[in-house]
Design an enzyme around this catalytic site. Structure first.
Site, PDB file in Angstrom:
ATOM      1  N   GLY A  23       0.838  -1.195   0.000  1.00 39.07           N
ATOM      2  CA  GLY A  23       0.000   0.000   0.000  1.00 39.07           C
ATOM      3  C   GLY A  23       0.872   1.244   0.000  1.00 39.07           C
ATOM      4  O   GLY A  23       1.919   1.262   0.632  1.00 39.07           O
ATOM      5  N   GLY A  47       5.492  -7.558   4.990  1.00 37.13           N
ATOM      6  CA  GLY A  47       5.440  -8.615   3.981  1.00 37.13           C
ATOM      7  C   GLY A  47       6.483  -8.409   2.895  1.00 37.13           C
ATOM      8  O   GLY A  47       7.186  -9.352   2.508  1.00 37.13           O
ATOM      9  N   ASP A  84       0.944   2.163   9.124  1.00 37.59           N
ATOM     10  CA  ASP A  84       0.504   1.375  10.291  1.00 37.59           C
ATOM     11  C   ASP A  84       1.538   1.339  11.419  1.00 37.59           C
ATOM     12  O   ASP A  84       1.203   0.990  12.543  1.00 37.59           O
ATOM     13  CB  ASP A  84       0.206  -0.070   9.865  1.00 37.59           C
ATOM     14  CG  ASP A  84      -0.858  -0.147   8.781  1.00 37.59           C
ATOM     15  OD1 ASP A  84      -1.636   0.811   8.658  1.00 37.59           O
ATOM     16  OD2 ASP A  84      -0.901  -1.152   8.053  1.00 37.59           O
ATOM     17  N   ARG A 122     -23.798  14.161  20.259  1.00 36.41           N
ATOM     18  CA  ARG A 122     -23.775  12.815  19.678  1.00 36.41           C
ATOM     19  C   ARG A 122     -22.520  12.023  20.062  1.00 36.41           C
ATOM     20  O   ARG A 122     -21.515  12.590  20.467  1.00 36.41           O
ATOM     21  CB  ARG A 122     -23.776  12.910  18.140  1.00 36.41           C
ATOM     22  CG  ARG A 122     -25.096  13.306  17.570  1.00 36.41           C
ATOM     23  CD  ARG A 122     -24.960  13.567  16.080  1.00 36.41           C
ATOM     24  NE  ARG A 122     -26.241  13.787  15.459  1.00 36.41           N
ATOM     25  CZ  ARG A 122     -26.423  14.421  14.309  1.00 36.41           C
ATOM     26  NH1 ARG A 122     -25.385  14.907  13.652  1.00 36.41           N
ATOM     27  NH2 ARG A 122     -27.622  14.559  13.805  1.00 36.41           N
ATOM     28  N   MET A 159      -7.110   3.392  10.127  1.00 40.47           N
ATOM     29  CA  MET A 159      -6.363   2.227   9.635  1.00 40.47           C
ATOM     30  C   MET A 159      -5.360   1.723  10.673  1.00 40.47           C
ATOM     31  O   MET A 159      -5.275   2.254  11.769  1.00 40.47           O
ATOM     32  CB  MET A 159      -5.635   2.587   8.345  1.00 40.47           C
ATOM     33  CG  MET A 159      -6.548   2.667   7.140  1.00 40.47           C
ATOM     34  SD  MET A 159      -5.594   2.996   5.648  1.00 40.47           S
ATOM     35  CE  MET A 159      -6.811   2.627   4.392  1.00 40.47           C
ATOM     36  N   ARG A 217      -4.367  -1.940  10.400  1.00 37.59           N
ATOM     37  CA  ARG A 217      -4.436  -3.407  10.345  1.00 37.59           C
ATOM     38  C   ARG A 217      -4.461  -4.011  11.753  1.00 37.59           C
ATOM     39  O   ARG A 217      -5.316  -3.650  12.525  1.00 37.59           O
ATOM     40  CB  ARG A 217      -3.299  -3.983   9.497  1.00 37.59           C
ATOM     41  CG  ARG A 217      -3.441  -3.595   8.036  1.00 37.59           C
ATOM     42  CD  ARG A 217      -2.714  -4.497   7.094  1.00 37.59           C
ATOM     43  NE  ARG A 217      -3.217  -5.854   7.106  1.00 37.59           N
ATOM     44  CZ  ARG A 217      -4.365  -6.240   6.554  1.00 37.59           C
ATOM     45  NH1 ARG A 217      -5.163  -5.363   5.976  1.00 37.59           N
ATOM     46  NH2 ARG A 217      -4.741  -7.488   6.591  1.00 37.59           N
TER      47      ARG A 217
END
Ligand code: F6P
Length: 376
Positions: free
Chosen positions: A12, A117, A140, A175, A182, A184
């Site tokens: 990414g 990876g 990340d 509210r 993000m 992971r």
């Protein structure tokens, strides 16, 4: 003396990729080293698509988001799916062929800019005899043996601005505002942006949450005349008794060897609907998504990326291969890729060596001290 280096941006995209490329190319030019950028990460390496990188390619790119080399997270050169003569789906390992080709083309080293990876694959190329240098990339921040990855601080900046904005609109309407970010399987972005933005609750993958604790925090605030709450939810957060929220699994998980085909998403929507169901208060969810990845890197990331890129090429020039550049204990240095990639030396196996949030660390301790609910 080395003469020719290849460089690729994998996985990414992430703010700062261009600044890394620029830093590396500048050092190469000063040392008379030719640089070729493989296009679309490992896909371009597989298909031998590359461009020569010279001064004009890197002019004015330090602040540009994305990557001039493009990226891809769907190619594992160690297991490329193909259909054989019998019509069966098989996986072909092209790594030896690629390693041979790189040698024939005179590449002295390959700089791989990627996450866990891609760095694991880089180490596996090392086992195939290719000289490699790794650069840790990801918003990340989950690559081990580095204090920080480039891109992370930009993502935190974007997410913090979102928290700030949700506070004001949430306050106007009384509210519960939920923000999914993000990260992971790691909660670094959520925890950092939550702390920086003064969130009331932060839910991270490392701490499976009890929704009742989240509700208690909302009730406590309302009892103290604070009708709105901001909850930051990491995409990988999961309830104690439940499972992680998956948006989709690309293809068949088993059929995507060595690739992460699980797409996370929906954790924020789940928290929002649960909170609304239990409390009866209005809740709204925002998924920040790719805004965290796109666009210009913040100054910190521009500097870190330049340092990483320059050091990566310097390691090549000094023929210090098999290393990953890192900022470790605040010092720019390098570490063995073997250590980063973990003990599984099966070529092509998926990396599982992630840096998760340290539950005893300063960030978590501080969050607890200032009364942030972590869902436990
Ligand atoms: O690794 C960075 C990251 O942005 C994750 O936080 C996110 O889960 C993932 O990439 C999404 O990537 P893509 O949709 O490009 O596969």
């Amino acid at each position: 003396m080395i003469k020719k280096v290849g460089i690729l941006t994998c996985g990414g995209d992430c703010p700062g990729l261009n600044a890394v490329i620029r830093g590396a190319v500048k050092v190469a030019l000063y040392n008379d080293v030719e640089v070729y950028g493989f296009l679309e990460g490992y896909k371009g390496l597989l298909e031998d698509r590359k461009i020569k990188l010279e001064q004009p390619n890197i002019d004015g790119i330090i602040f540009r988001g994305g990557t001039i080399l493009k990226s891809n997270n769907g190619t594992n050169t160690f297991a490329v799916p193909e259909i054989n003569d019998k019509g069966e789906r098989i996986f072909v390992d092209y790594s030896e062929e690629i390693a041979k080709r790189l040698k024939e083309q005179g590449f002295d080293c390959l700089i791989v800019i990627g996450g866990d990876g891609s760095l694991k694959s880089a180490r596996d190329y090392m086992l195939r005899g290719v000289n490699v240098v790794g650069v840790p990339k990801t918003i990340d921040n989950d690559v081990p043996y580095t204090d920080v990855t480039f891109g992370f601080n930009t993502a935190v900046e974007v997410a913090t601005e979102a928290v700030d904005r949700l506070h004001t609109t949430g306050d106007s309407h009384g509210r519960i505002m939920v923000l999914e970010v993000m990260g992971r399987y790691a909660g670094w972005v959520a925890l950092s942006a939550g702390l920086a933005g003064g969130a009331d609750t932060i839910l991270i993958p490392e701490i499976p949450y009890d929704i009742n604790k989240v509700v208690e925090k909302i009730a406590y605030r309302r009892a103290h005349n604070k009708n709105h709450s901001v909850i930051v939810v990491a995409e990988g957060a999961k309830p104690k008794e439940g499972t992680i929220s998956i948006r989709e699994i690309e293809g068949d998980k088993a059929e995507n060897k060595g690739l992460d085909s699980v797409k996370l998403g929906g954790a924020g929507a789940f928290v929002s609907s649960e909170v609304e169901r239990i409390t009866g208060f209005e809740a709204r969810v925002t998924n920040l998504g790719y805004l965290q990845r796109g666009g210009s890197p913040c100054p910190y990331d521009r500097i870190l990326s330049t340092e990483f890129g320059a050091m990566a090429m310097q390691l090549c020039v000094e023929e210090k291969f098999g290393r990953m550049v890192t900022l470790l204990n605040g010092k720019l240095q390098s570490i063995s890729l073997n250590e980063v990639a973990g003990s599984d030396t099966t070529i092509g196996a998926k990396s599982s060596n992630l840096k998760l949030v340290d539950l005893g660390g300063d960030l978590i301790q501080t969050a607890r001290k200032v009364g942030i609910c972590l869902g436990d």
